[in-house]
Design a protein around this motif. Sequence first.
Motif, PDB file in Angstrom:
ATOM      1  N   SER B  73       0.864  -1.168   0.000  1.00  0.00           N
ATOM      2  CA  SER B  73       0.000   0.000   0.000  1.00  0.00           C
ATOM      3  C   SER B  73       0.903   1.220   0.000  1.00  0.00           C
ATOM      4  N   THR B  76      -1.989   4.536   1.793  1.00  0.00           N
ATOM      5  CA  THR B  76      -2.327   4.406   3.211  1.00  0.00           C
ATOM      6  C   THR B  76      -1.076   4.528   4.075  1.00  0.00           C
ATOM      7  N   ARG B 125      -0.936  -3.603   8.489  1.00  0.00           N
ATOM      8  CA  ARG B 125      -1.829  -4.025   7.404  1.00  0.00           C
ATOM      9  C   ARG B 125      -1.482  -5.463   7.064  1.00  0.00           C
ATOM     10  N   HIS B 155     -11.216  -1.909   8.263  1.00  0.00           N
ATOM     11  CA  HIS B 155     -10.270  -0.854   7.921  1.00  0.00           C
ATOM     12  C   HIS B 155     -10.785   0.395   8.645  1.00  0.00           C
TER      13      HIS B 155
END
Lengths: 425, 334
Positions: B73, B76, B125, B155
């Motif tokens: 990611s 994020t 994550r 999330h």
Amino acid sequence: MKISILGGRVIDPAQVLDQIIDVHIQEGKILALGDCPTGFKAEQTINAEGLIVCPGFIDLCSHLREPGPSYKGNIASETQAALAGGFTQVCARPDTQPPLDSPAVIRVVRERAELAGKAKVLPIGALTQGLEGQLLSNMSSLQAAGCVALTNLRRPVQDNLILRRCLEYAATFDILVVFYPEDSALKGSGFAHEGSLSSQLGLEGIPETAETLALAQTLLLVEQTGIRAHFAHLSTARAVTQVAEAKARGLAVTADVALSHLLFTEACLESFDSNFHLEPPLRSEADRLGLLQGLKDGTISAVSSSHLPHEAAAKMAPFSVSEPGMSSLEVVLPQMLALVENGWLNLGDLVKRLALAPAKLLGIESGALWPGYAADLILVDPEANWVLDEQTSFSAGQNTPFWKQSLKGRVVTSLVDGEIRFNLN
Amino acid sequence: MSSALNNPAHPRNVQLTSDGRLKHFLSINGLSKALLTEILDTAESFANMGEQAVKKVPLLRGKTIVNLFFENSTRTRATFELAAKRLSADVLNLDIKTSSTAKGETLMDTLQNIEAMYADMFVVRHADSGAAHFIASQITPRVAIINAGDGRHAHPTQAMLDMFTIRKHKGGFEGLKVAIVGDILHSRVARSQIRALNTLGAAEVRLVAPKTLLPIGIEEMGAKIYTRMEEGIKDVDVVIMLRLQKERMTGALLPSEAEFYRLYGLTTEKLSYAHPEAIVMHPGPINRGVEIESAVADGPRSVILQQVGYGIATRMAVMSMAMSGQMHERAQIQ
């Protein structure tokens, strides 16, 4: 050795017996119940006052981990755990490494079991070579080597034609075939009961139809081929209905349920506790009640431990990647006694579901205290309070939600072939 | 759980201290309206910092935050890193490539090694649902865990920045109708949004998708199911579009992108069914022409870029609150 067990409450559903009576043992076999036979002089007497005396339990599905990774357990550790749990005989699953698909491996397992000298081991052989679902295993040789049944566990058989051939060949030798009904495509990569809860938790679901569709198909092939079939570890209420219907139309089929599915539901997954990662998955409360009802009315004739010991690291992972299974041989008795306390069954039924019914469906002369039968029996203190921990547990697996929990009801003594092989004190 | 006998499993809210403060941020589940509002209010106090000459507050000075991304990611992770730096924390980024079949030992060992470096907070994550709960309850309970997305489960920081966006543009949640459109099945964002919207008192949460992309029984979370876009977004105040992954076409969930766009893609024409002042949101990254028309994504009703900016303030709020709760509890234990 001549042994007399005195003053115990003897429960033997085969003889419709529940009374305080003595048991006399000679040369590894039950000699008589009741008065001491003339000329018999016990070399050892066991005072069983306040204890239950009943046939040793027979487990239909334990993973003994041998041959295979020894850090998960071995035949000696798991058969010792079995005895401590009241199981004098355990069926060994074929998914060892290598699998139980050749007489040579079966012989190794039986030798190790004899060497360990704990619970007796009844191997269940692989239905297909390597459990790969493609080629028939050497069924007759496996039977001759001592396998009591054959199964492919949850491993898919390639197609229905191969399954049909497997069953026809097994029928040739009148071998019991054990099915763990599950459609592998519908199961997919799922690992939790498909429903609102798994949706909310984001856990990939296994639909009820993964079990019921496979069961329906298999029942038709069982009917066509005429084999002796046993359906293991039912997890859905609808599957119980399907088995009841099959029995009603005359099929000689039997079914069991894993202890965990009588106790727990999908709600246990809410904390993502990997101890509840099981195969089949824990399902809804309606399913649990359906299974209990099936147990009560006899559609489900036996309760299985589904014992699957793991090393601690196997469960120290996020739910989906933790290894499935629960170590359970040592908690079956106290948890079944709790079901008795809650009115789901009586003590006679408890012994029937754990000893007599498994013996009957396996077709072995056991699970009862008839004179002449092997003296496989246990003494139980139903009131004993104890804690499952490093001190009391013998299994290599601590993967149970009952770890360090207090339990009520405990095996005091287990005898195998008239020999005291487990004694609490 | 009354149904099980002697059930030793005690589901408890691991993310709260004994006096109800946030000490991990794992999911919206079990958090009160007051706590969610506190997060939004705290975020509000950080919201204008980006425009100031000195973009820092000393709230987490001397604290070490480790971004543990087991799943790729860019965006994020960047907003978490910026949020941590604006709180004056020291930040370490670790991208840990791992297959879904990797052994738990690896994850456990990795985390314990990093904990031994005296980390105060992990931003995690992970591809597996429940991974953040597992870490917080089993591995490193004394490190504050912020869930930056776990499998399909949750999330929560994304959901909170979305709530922040809605409150900014709509003033509040009372009487609000919100439609979430697209791939609900694989969306941890949608699950967290449904919880947050219900907790904050939205009038109606609607899910719009074909049945293959709707998780079984999801309506029990507090949502209405619609399979037709025109009905689903009729008169709503907020339309949240979800990203559609290309893999969904090969997994027998959808026949083609074109058919999905025709039925569920947000076009100017379909948006006309919504309330005239409806806003359009998307957690990003967007697939233009798959779930959303460019004219809508870039249009006056879209707040997609504002969402990104609010993400930093919201994450600052959550990080400072969880660290404070964790420190509070540690002080009490010692």
